[in-house]
Design an enzyme around this catalytic site. Structure first.
Site, PDB file in Angstrom:
ATOM      1  N   GLY B 240      70.536  28.574 -75.633  1.00  0.00           N
ATOM      2  CA  GLY B 240      69.413  27.921 -74.974  1.00  0.00           C
ATOM      3  C   GLY B 240      69.542  26.405 -74.914  1.00  0.00           C
ATOM      4  N   HIS B 241      68.673  25.790 -74.154  1.00  0.00           N
ATOM      5  CA  HIS B 241      68.751  24.356 -73.939  1.00  0.00           C
ATOM      6  C   HIS B 241      68.489  23.551 -75.208  1.00  0.00           C
ATOM      7  CE1 HIS B 241      64.280  24.300 -72.420  1.00  0.00           C
ATOM      8  NE2 HIS B 241      64.433  25.062 -73.462  1.00  0.00           N
TER       9      HIS B 241
END
Lengths: 354, 354, 354
Positions: B240-241
């Site tokens: 994920g970011h």
């Protein structure tokens, strides 16, 4: 970064903010409280970052009225700083649009229909009868199936595959490697093998939907697989055939929704969640990450099931115990019974003794 | 197979092995103890395979000194046979390199920079300002975004998508279908819908990284998503970011790391593991497969949480019991209290009776 | 829809059905009991839909003899309506075949071999020595590696990547984005880094196999990864190196099979299941969805391990209790011991009192 930097009044209007301590800032980007310069706007939503707020060099900060006194610079006062930040960030940092042109290597069927200002990337293939709405951008290497309909002002990134006759609404964003409209997983057992069941439905996706990289949404068997307006789906999510995802539901990464399941509106599904087939999940259900849903959920609320990571020695002991759970309940019940007997005997003994 | 077969002395030097019972073998491939011919080299690391060692037809075997007596052929004596085997296998079986040429169908922006001896496959698209390091191979159908920087001597297999401005270090291997730099999953709720938050960071990947097929690594929101040197990621993994994966950490297939999580150095993450967002995992943590991590892990060690598969009848009983776990603890506590009371009464009864 | 509609006798013959109440229907599609018109054929397998059966407008219904009396229209009497439906649906709705031609943009190595009536889509790349069987269709953007062998009458959809020397049997269907033959995940630790182990095996896939969108099957290290005849694999499934999947086993979406695991024949693996490496699963094993398999399963049967979603308040309490499971067993054991002591004392007290 945006080319023409709006002034603070413009940004405040955009989010209905009350502007205080306005300075003549030229804001052209969003940034964290810690990293922002005087051209940056930041937001403050969590008292954990109070120190960062007090020492920020940002040109402006979006925050609630109760925190205005702690803000050393211009403040945009709103009720929901995070949402206002998202609106302003989108305004300052619009997507870097591709040129509104058809790359000469794109292969476009003679009867495909392209709206005005469509952009199509290199080596994309648009099959017979497909219809691409005005202003939509199709990335390189995409394949748009026969008769597929893509709405206006959308963005399909690279290597997206849209199956025949599938539909996507307006303003939708489909990230690289997404596969929409592959066959659903349907086979009938018999004679030691599996007979394929043709998957004749479509995938129908509403407006304002976003689908993350390498996710897959299968076409329905007879009816359609449906994703309603405003749904947001993260990466590596699988949506099985004939399922329906309700309006504004959001699904985090690596979640699997098996076939023929209906998920309501405004649900929040945590990542790595597994939802079985042929069930219903009510509107407004939140599932924490890594939850297993093995039956319908009929009431809004927050649900969970993951076990937390434990040191492996504890885990070994506890999982063995887990496999003996029924036994411990039976032993407790037996203890309760014996204790009752003993209490009666005890009363008797005391009575006799007295 | 390697064209020019090294002799055993050369292989021994490569891994600092002591060579015993050297024969004039021409070794040109690795093989199992069971399948190897006199041109093959094998390794022995596990006494379970003692029979295979004693009867092997291999030209040479890599093993520890303590097992040399059981080896019927040439032996390369090392402390870590598996690692030495990996080094020798890599030497004997180098990757089958593509011709160092640009396929005429590759589309390369005028201002993209290509190092010496770069290979670019058919239908790859290299966007404006991208920079490909010397000796790197880009497979067919890849898309390299604007301003992306790929290091030297790397290999991007087919249909890899690298987003704008992302960076990959030297000697990295990216398998087919990987998507690096799609938008992170960031939306602000408000008014019954989700406002997209622009994802303005990059994905920055170090040297000697390998990423498995169809994995996805999202770009950061403001900061970057970072994968440090020597990280190995398997297939269908989602990062994920804003997450950061520390040096030499290894992550097995179908694992999800949610956003803004930091994983330390030298961690070993088993497959199908789910790690929640906004947490820290210390250096040297090992997570067994299918573990759910719902909070930070502050100490090195081995952690786990999966429940083992059980016969469905037992599983049904035990999972029902699981939902009553709190109840059983309360019942046990109540039993303990009543037992204490009873023991006091008992003492009293005995006293009265005596 | 099929062009030339067969009559009911033809359909009945196709599935060895007894035809009753035959009408002169021209059946050209399958449909649900509820939606079918007189040109549609439906099936009835579940008494839950009795009302739909009684009121159906279908031209014909496939059902068991015991339900014939409730059928208002022509009936095809069979023992297994679902399987017969699948056969008839496949007959009425054959796959929409691509033109049997090679798209001019396909890049085909001079020494690649193409069987009769092969179809190859735009921008596909067929590498040196690859061999495509007669009647097989290769979608746009596919990459077929050096020396790969694809059987006859297969279908590879868009953007499929087949690694060098991998093999796929006849009549197999590979959905978009599938990656077959990427390197297995093999590294030897040593000196704080990971040494890559060359992955020299192939992926060998049998006949009549179907593999869902964006799934990945890794090549073996020395031996091959094997998928036997008739296996059906759903979307986003990962099969690790050196694994073997037995004949007619079916694997639902988002399942991970780690390396060197052998799964038997006729297994049914639910979605989001995780199966560890280096184990054996017997023939005829069914795993419910989201099951974790941490050791070999030696007997046919149904196995499970998922925890069901609970309201978050209950979940919090119960998962805390889960981490104390071993403790509760010890407390119960201690209660049992104390109760025994007490019973003896009690007997003594009663004896003394009497």
């Amino acid at each position: 970064m945006s080319q023409n930097a709006p002034n603070l009044e413009e940004l405040a209007q955009l989010v209905n903010a009350r502007l205080i301590k306005a300075i003549d800032a030229s804001i052209n980007r969003v940034a964290t409280l810690r990293d922002a310069t005087d051209q940056g706007i930041s937001f403050y939503n969590n008292t954990r970052y109070l120190h960062d707020l007090k020492s920020t060099q940002a040109g402006a900060v979006i925050l609630r009225a109760e925190h205005a006194a702690d803000c050393p610079t211009s403040a945009l006062i709103v009720d929901d700083p995070y949402h206002a930040y998202a609106v302003i960030a989108s305004h300052l940092h619009p997507r870097d649009l591709a040129p509104k042109s058809i790359h000469p290597t794109a292969i476009i069927a003679a009867d495909a229909k392209l709206g005005a200002d469509v952009a199509i990337g290199a080596y994309a293939v648009i099959h017979e009868g497909a219809n691409i709405g005005a202003g939509t951008e199709i990335g390189s290497g995409c394949s748009i199936g026969k008769g597929a309909i893509i709405g206006a002002n959308g963005w399909l990134a690279d290597n997206v595959s849209i199956g025949a006759h599938c539909q996507i609404g307006d303003n939708s964003i489909i990230h690289p490697g997404v596969v929409i409209g592959a066959d659903g997983f349907g086979f009938a057992p018999g004679g030691g093998s599996w007979q394929k069941i043709p998957q004749l439905g479509r995938v129908c996706i509403g407006d304002d939907v976003e689908i993350g990289a390498n996710s897959t949404l299968d076409r329905g068997t007879l009816d359609d697989t449906v994703v309603e307006d405003g749904v947001k789906i993260d990466n590596l999510v699988h949506i099985g055939h004939n399922s329906r995802i309700g309006t504004a539901t959001i699904i985090a990464g690596c979640t699997v929704v098996a076939g023929s399941t209906t998920i309501g509106k405004n649900c929040i599904i945590g990542g790595a969640t597994a939802i079985t087939g042929h069930i219903n999940i009510a509107d407004g259900v939140t599932l924490m990450g890594m939850t297993g849903v093995t039956g319908s959920i009929r009431e809004a609320g927050v649900y969970a099931s993951p076990l937390p990571a434990q040191p492996v020695k504890d885990w070994r002991r506890n999982t063995v115990r887990y496999t003996q759970l029924d036994e411990v309940f039976r032993r407790v019940k037996s203890l309760e019974r014996e204790l009752e007997n003993l209490k009666e005997l005890e009363a008797l003994a005391l009575h006799q003794a007295s």
